[in-house]
Design a protein around this motif. Structure first.
Motif, PDB file in Angstrom:
ATOM      1  N   ASN A  52       0.825  -1.207   0.000  1.00  0.00           N
ATOM      2  CA  ASN A  52       0.000   0.000   0.000  1.00  0.00           C
ATOM      3  C   ASN A  52       0.859   1.257   0.000  1.00  0.00           C
ATOM      4  O   ASN A  52       0.750   2.106   0.879  1.00  0.00           O
ATOM      5  N   THR A  53       1.738   1.357  -0.985  1.00  0.00           N
ATOM      6  CA  THR A  53       2.678   2.472  -1.075  1.00  0.00           C
ATOM      7  C   THR A  53       2.477   3.242  -2.376  1.00  0.00           C
ATOM      8  O   THR A  53       2.286   2.652  -3.432  1.00  0.00           O
ATOM      9  N   THR A  54       2.510   4.566  -2.278  1.00  0.00           N
ATOM     10  CA  THR A  54       2.357   5.431  -3.443  1.00  0.00           C
ATOM     11  C   THR A  54       3.543   6.376  -3.535  1.00  0.00           C
ATOM     12  O   THR A  54       3.885   7.038  -2.554  1.00  0.00           O
ATOM     13  N   THR A  55       4.171   6.427  -4.713  1.00  0.00           N
ATOM     14  CA  THR A  55       5.249   7.381  -4.960  1.00  0.00           C
ATOM     15  C   THR A  55       4.721   8.486  -5.864  1.00  0.00           C
ATOM     16  O   THR A  55       4.230   8.219  -6.966  1.00  0.00           O
ATOM     17  N   ASN A  56       4.821   9.713  -5.385  1.00  0.00           N
ATOM     18  CA  ASN A  56       4.410  10.889  -6.154  1.00  0.00           C
ATOM     19  C   ASN A  56       5.664  11.672  -6.523  1.00  0.00           C
ATOM     20  O   ASN A  56       6.219  12.385  -5.691  1.00  0.00           O
ATOM     21  N   GLY A  57       6.115  11.475  -7.759  1.00  0.00           N
ATOM     22  CA  GLY A  57       7.365  12.095  -8.184  1.00  0.00           C
ATOM     23  C   GLY A  57       8.169  11.123  -9.013  1.00  0.00           C
ATOM     24  O   GLY A  57       7.733  10.720 -10.090  1.00  0.00           O
ATOM     25  N   LEU A  58       9.314  10.689  -8.497  1.00  0.00           N
ATOM     26  CA  LEU A  58      10.200   9.773  -9.210  1.00  0.00           C
ATOM     27  C   LEU A  58      10.376   8.479  -8.421  1.00  0.00           C
ATOM     28  O   LEU A  58      10.790   8.491  -7.269  1.00  0.00           O
ATOM     29  N   ARG A  59      10.024   7.350  -9.042  1.00  0.00           N
ATOM     30  CA  ARG A  59      10.317   6.030  -8.468  1.00  0.00           C
ATOM     31  C   ARG A  59      11.546   5.498  -9.177  1.00  0.00           C
ATOM     32  O   ARG A  59      11.540   5.278 -10.379  1.00  0.00           O
ATOM     33  N   LEU A  60      12.618   5.255  -8.429  1.00  0.00           N
ATOM     34  CA  LEU A  60      13.890   4.844  -9.004  1.00  0.00           C
ATOM     35  C   LEU A  60      14.257   3.459  -8.490  1.00  0.00           C
ATOM     36  O   LEU A  60      14.477   3.268  -7.291  1.00  0.00           O
ATOM     37  N   GLU A  61      14.295   2.494  -9.389  1.00  0.00           N
ATOM     38  CA  GLU A  61      14.618   1.120  -9.031  1.00  0.00           C
ATOM     39  C   GLU A  61      15.985   0.758  -9.606  1.00  0.00           C
ATOM     40  O   GLU A  61      16.203   0.843 -10.812  1.00  0.00           O
ATOM     41  N   VAL A  62      16.922   0.388  -8.732  1.00  0.00           N
ATOM     42  CA  VAL A  62      18.296   0.111  -9.146  1.00  0.00           C
ATOM     43  C   VAL A  62      18.727  -1.260  -8.616  1.00  0.00           C
ATOM     44  O   VAL A  62      18.630  -1.501  -7.411  1.00  0.00           O
ATOM     45  N   PRO A  63      19.239  -2.176  -9.452  1.00  0.00           N
ATOM     46  CA  PRO A  63      19.319  -2.025 -10.908  1.00  0.00           C
ATOM     47  C   PRO A  63      18.024  -2.380 -11.617  1.00  0.00           C
ATOM     48  O   PRO A  63      17.837  -2.043 -12.771  1.00  0.00           O
ATOM     49  N   GLY A  64      17.128  -3.125 -10.943  1.00  0.00           N
ATOM     50  CA  GLY A  64      15.888  -3.556 -11.571  1.00  0.00           C
ATOM     51  C   GLY A  64      16.024  -4.961 -12.138  1.00  0.00           C
ATOM     52  O   GLY A  64      17.121  -5.415 -12.457  1.00  0.00           O
ATOM     53  N   PRO A  65      14.907  -5.673 -12.284  1.00  0.00           N
ATOM     54  CA  PRO A  65      14.942  -7.069 -12.733  1.00  0.00           C
ATOM     55  C   PRO A  65      14.809  -7.250 -14.236  1.00  0.00           C
ATOM     56  O   PRO A  65      14.477  -8.337 -14.701  1.00  0.00           O
ATOM     57  N   GLY A  66      15.067  -6.184 -14.997  1.00  0.00           N
ATOM     58  CA  GLY A  66      14.787  -6.221 -16.421  1.00  0.00           C
ATOM     59  C   GLY A  66      15.417  -7.374 -17.168  1.00  0.00           C
ATOM     60  O   GLY A  66      14.848  -7.912 -18.107  1.00  0.00           O
ATOM     61  N   LEU A  67      16.625  -7.803 -16.774  1.00  0.00           N
ATOM     62  CA  LEU A  67      17.315  -8.872 -17.458  1.00  0.00           C
ATOM     63  C   LEU A  67      16.547 -10.180 -17.391  1.00  0.00           C
ATOM     64  O   LEU A  67      16.631 -11.014 -18.287  1.00  0.00           O
ATOM     65  N   PHE A  68      15.756 -10.374 -16.323  1.00  0.00           N
ATOM     66  CA  PHE A  68      15.035 -11.630 -16.144  1.00  0.00           C
ATOM     67  C   PHE A  68      13.645 -11.624 -16.782  1.00  0.00           C
ATOM     68  O   PHE A  68      13.029 -12.671 -16.938  1.00  0.00           O
ATOM     69  N   ILE A  69      13.147 -10.452 -17.146  1.00  0.00           N
ATOM     70  CA  ILE A  69      11.798 -10.360 -17.687  1.00  0.00           C
ATOM     71  C   ILE A  69      11.689 -11.085 -19.023  1.00  0.00           C
ATOM     72  O   ILE A  69      10.644 -11.636 -19.373  1.00  0.00           O
ATOM     73  N   ALA A  70      12.794 -11.131 -19.777  1.00  0.00           N
ATOM     74  CA  ALA A  70      12.778 -11.823 -21.068  1.00  0.00           C
ATOM     75  C   ALA A  70      12.526 -13.320 -20.912  1.00  0.00           C
ATOM     76  O   ALA A  70      12.163 -13.992 -21.881  1.00  0.00           O
TER      77      ALA A  70
END
Length: 207
Positions: A52-70
C-alpha cells in the motif's frame, strides 16, 4: 451553521479513514508499507507483497529485474496458469504518479505518467507513456513503445516491432501486429486480427 458543523465533522472523520498512510519526503524507500512518498522513492527489487505504497514524483529502481523479464514463461495475467490471479484495481500494492525509472527495467503495479526501462518491464496498469525493449502491460492507456510489447487491454497507440494484444482500442504499428479483439487500425508487414490477416494495413471497427 448546521452546514458548517457538518463540514467540520466530515473533515475530522476523513483522516481516520485514510489507512494511516505515513507521509515521507523528499527521499524514501518504496519497500515500506503504508507510505505516501512525495519526491523520490528508492528501491532495489520489485514489490510482491501488499505494501500500500504510493510514490508521487520519481520512483527509481536500481538495478531492476529487467534482465530476467525476457525469461518469464507467460504473461502474469494469463489465467490458464494457477499462479495467475487477477488483482482488483482498488487493491494494487504499489502506485506511481510521475516517473517510473529503472536502469534495466522494473516490475510495478500501476504507473500514471512515464515508465522507462532499458531491457524489460512488467506493469499491471499504465496510463501515459511506457518504453522498454520488452514491454509487458496488462492494461495500458496511452503510448506503448518497445521492440516487443504484449498487453491484455490496449487503448491508444502500440508501437513495436512485434505488437501483441488480446484487445486493442486504437492503433497498432509494427513489423508484425496481432490482436484478438480489435476496434481500430493495424499497420505492419503482417497484421492479424479476429476478422482477417493482411499485409501493410488491417482494420476492424465492428463487434
Amino acid at each position: 451553521m448546521r452546514s458548517l458543523l457538518l463540514s467540520l465533522f466530515i473533515l475530522s472523520f476523513l483522516p481516520s479513514q485514510a489507512q494511516h498512510k505515513k507521509l515521507r519526503l523528499p527521499l524514501w524507500t518504496f519497500h515500506q508499507s503504508n507510505v505516501n512518498i512525495y519526491g523520490v522513492g528508492l528501491g532495489w527489487f520489485p514489490i510482491y507483497e501488499t505494501v500500500n505504497t504510493t510514490t508521487n514524483g520519481l520512483r527509481l529502481e536500481v538495478p531492476g529485474p529487467g534482465l530476467f523479464i525476457a525469461f518469464i514463461p507467460h504473461a502474469p495475467w494469463d489465467t490458464a496458469y494457477a499462479s495467475a490471479t487477477p488483482i482488483p484495481a482498488d487493491s494494487l500494492p504499489e502506485k506511481v504518479n510521475g516517473i517510473n525509472l529503472s536502469a534495466l527495467g522494473s516490475m510495478t503495479y500501476q504507473v500514471n505518467g512515464i515508465s522507462l526501462g532499458l531491457i524489460g518491464q512488467v506493469n499491471t496498469r499504465a496510463n501515459g507513456l511506457s518504453f522498454s525493449a520488452i514491454n509487458v502491460v496488462e492494461k495500458h492507456n496511452g503510448l506503448l513503445l518497445g521492440i516487443v510489447s504484449i498487453t491484455k487491454n490496449m487503448r491508444g497507440i502500440q508501437l513495436s516491432l512485434n505488437a501483441v494484444s488480446e484487445q486493442v482500442r486504437g492503433i497498432q504499428i509494427g513489423f508484425m501486429t496481432s490482436s484478438k479483439n480489435t476496434r481500430g487500425l493495424q499497420f505492419g508487414l503482417w497484421n492479424v486480427n479476429e476478422k482477417r490477416k493482411m499485409p501493410i494495413v488491417n482494420w476492424n471497427f465492428r463487434s
